[in-house]
Design a protein around this motif. Sequence first.
Motif, mmCIF file in Angstrom:
data_model
loop_
_atom_site.group_PDB
_atom_site.id
_atom_site.type_symbol
_atom_site.label_atom_id
_atom_site.label_comp_id
_atom_site.label_asym_id
_atom_site.label_seq_id
_atom_site.Cartn_x
_atom_site.Cartn_y
_atom_site.Cartn_z
ATOM 1 N N ALA A 69 0.830 -1.205 0.000
ATOM 2 C CA ALA A 69 0.000 0.000 0.000
ATOM 3 C C ALA A 69 0.861 1.251 0.000
ATOM 4 O O ALA A 69 1.804 1.378 0.787
ATOM 5 N N GLN A 70 0.536 2.169 -0.860
ATOM 6 C CA GLN A 70 1.307 3.397 -1.010
ATOM 7 C C GLN A 70 1.206 4.283 0.224
ATOM 8 O O GLN A 70 2.147 4.985 0.584
ATOM 9 N N TYR A 71 0.033 4.260 0.886
ATOM 10 C CA TYR A 71 -0.193 5.124 2.031
ATOM 11 C C TYR A 71 -0.580 4.316 3.273
ATOM 12 O O TYR A 71 -1.276 4.813 4.144
ATOM 13 N N GLY A 72 -0.154 3.059 3.336
ATOM 14 C CA GLY A 72 -0.525 2.214 4.452
ATOM 15 C C GLY A 72 -0.172 2.832 5.790
ATOM 16 O O GLY A 72 0.784 3.604 5.886
ATOM 17 N N PRO A 73 -0.930 2.499 6.844
ATOM 18 C CA PRO A 73 -2.011 1.496 6.860
ATOM 19 C C PRO A 73 -3.403 2.053 6.559
ATOM 20 O O PRO A 73 -4.407 1.428 6.897
ATOM 21 N N ALA A 74 -3.486 3.233 5.953
ATOM 22 C CA ALA A 74 -4.786 3.875 5.758
ATOM 23 C C ALA A 74 -5.393 3.522 4.411
ATOM 24 O O ALA A 74 -4.692 3.379 3.406
ATOM 25 N N LEU A 75 -6.717 3.415 4.385
ATOM 26 C CA LEU A 75 -7.467 3.236 3.152
ATOM 27 C C LEU A 75 -7.940 4.595 2.638
ATOM 28 O O LEU A 75 -8.135 5.527 3.425
ATOM 29 N N PRO A 76 -8.156 4.746 1.330
ATOM 30 C CA PRO A 76 -8.627 6.025 0.785
ATOM 31 C C PRO A 76 -9.986 6.417 1.345
ATOM 32 O O PRO A 76 -10.792 5.552 1.724
ATOM 33 N N ILE A 77 -10.263 7.724 1.357
ATOM 34 C CA ILE A 77 -11.505 8.208 1.958
ATOM 35 C C ILE A 77 -12.352 9.075 1.029
ATOM 36 O O ILE A 77 -13.435 9.518 1.431
ATOM 37 N N ARG A 78 -11.904 9.342 -0.187
ATOM 38 C CA ARG A 78 -12.742 10.114 -1.106
ATOM 39 C C ARG A 78 -12.247 9.917 -2.537
ATOM 40 O O ARG A 78 -11.136 9.432 -2.756
ATOM 41 N N TYR A 79 -13.109 10.306 -3.480
ATOM 42 C CA TYR A 79 -12.710 10.415 -4.873
ATOM 43 C C TYR A 79 -12.093 11.788 -5.108
ATOM 44 O O TYR A 79 -12.555 12.789 -4.543
ATOM 45 N N MET A 80 -11.077 11.832 -5.964
ATOM 46 C CA MET A 80 -10.537 13.123 -6.378
ATOM 47 C C MET A 80 -11.421 13.713 -7.473
ATOM 48 O O MET A 80 -12.020 12.994 -8.269
ATOM 49 N N TYR A 81 -11.510 15.039 -7.499
ATOM 50 C CA TYR A 81 -12.339 15.713 -8.492
ATOM 51 C C TYR A 81 -11.843 15.424 -9.912
ATOM 52 O O TYR A 81 -10.658 15.157 -10.124
#
Length: 557
Positions: free
Chosen positions: A496-508
């Motif tokens: 994961a590129q930003y582990g341990p967090a999962l994404p939280i939104r779509y980018m515009y």
Amino acid sequence: MKATKSIYITLLVTLGLFLSACEDLTDLNKNPNSAENISSNYILTYTLVNTGKTFANLGRNGSNIAAAMQYMQAGTNEGAAVTNQYAWTAEGWNGYYDILRNNQIIYDNGVRDDNKMFQAIALTMKSLVFGLLTDLYGDVPYTDALKASSGTFFPKYDSQAEVFKGILTDLKTANTLLSSLTAKDAVSATADVMYKGDGAKWKKFANSLRLRYALRLADKKAEMSALGINLETEFKEASAGAFTSKADDAAIAYLGTNADNSFPGGPLASATFNWLTKPAKPLVDKLISLKDPRLQRWANPVRRKWDANVKEVTTKSFTNMFGETYSVVYVPAVASSADTSLYVGLPVGLPITQGIVYNKGNDTGVYPNEQNPYISFIHDRYRKNVDPYVSMNLMNYPEVEFILAEAALLGGFGVTDAEDHYKKAVRASMDKEGALTAATFNFDTYYAQTSVAYAGAANKQERILEQKWISSWFSVQSWFDWRRTGYPALKTGPVAQYGPALPIRYMYPSPNLDPAYIVNYNAAVDRLGTTNYIPAGQSKDHHYAKMWLIQGTSKPW
């Protein structure tokens, strides 16, 4: 659908066509083929079907959200790195606004014709789609959207609070309209591919959506109150008229007669099935531990099973509790690390080289990288054009009961008895998957498990959300619930590129370079909250930026 193109067809009059002088020029300027003159029944079908497809595609096999919520996992193909790293890029929204433009025609025609049911349906669908947009992106064009015909080409991005205020207001208006229908407020049963023109069911759907969004705003009660929205009042009113059984579900069935109306994984819509993703290990292991029959609805057993009880390779027949029979090759287990389960999920976020050989052990057989037989595949029903357990699901009865359960637990929503609603929710989810009719399944035995029963949970909100996550298989709603609560406690994998967090939104969507557009876009981005997962120097228009809905909270991480 090819037929929908006629919505946009303009009547062409050639220079060679001469009309008699006695004809009224005002009549000549009326275009019978323009969108505003197309029957609302016709546009309704287009709006419902395309909304259904949009929701289904967001959560289905192969989507970023299905991977993030660990229903499915990539790892045995060349494209797995992008999915496993959560390297999400900007997402377009033209499809959503195309639906909304057509939906606006339905509403305007309903006002013109004084048809309250068309008005109410349009308000309900508008709320659903705008609710999805703001849940995905945050602030979005809302009050000034859909006004290009009046010269507004670069609408401002409304604050998320204002969007939710508009949604709840419109749903309340829809409920009022649907409470006073008369014979003239008719909608074609053929055109209404979801509810067959049944106003009572549309009313339940509108109220169920009010529950969804009122709970979504649970951490923003004060801010919504300042805008004139009392979430407790909204919730109490809506709960009295929401879904009460699976007969109320807002779902559209696939027809399976051509590529356009078939399930995307079936042969009519896809020349080759997507073998590139597998059921994810966190979900599979959870269902195995709970002895949960839904696993057998959603996944196939492995084709080759490691087993310590056989001395030589042996082919056996396995029949699941739903009467489906599979041929499974049992292979003597030679290592303690082998997963000997009949159902094996792919671990989250493995490097491709590890995903290809996961659980293969010392088997030197040559298999296509994406078809490792020691990992379960998604169930065969997802390779069909149509199946009774696969539909375009906008909202269902189990979700309503889970909402009521959590609201009762949290308090302040005017609803009580969290355990009763929770138990009803779990049972309804089993019923939705046809598990209650399986001869070997007993719901009371299942529910009595300490890892299922409400009374046995140390963290009751986590218990509710875990079962809701399971029930929300292939639904985008589980991502929104996880983001709001942090449950279930899902973790990323090693790449994961930003582990341990999962994404939280779509980018515009990539911004239009027109200065008027840039001003509105930048204002929306400025309102996003930064997080530790946004690299220094990068824009806050990032899939790890916090939208207003979760700003000021510690959720989801």
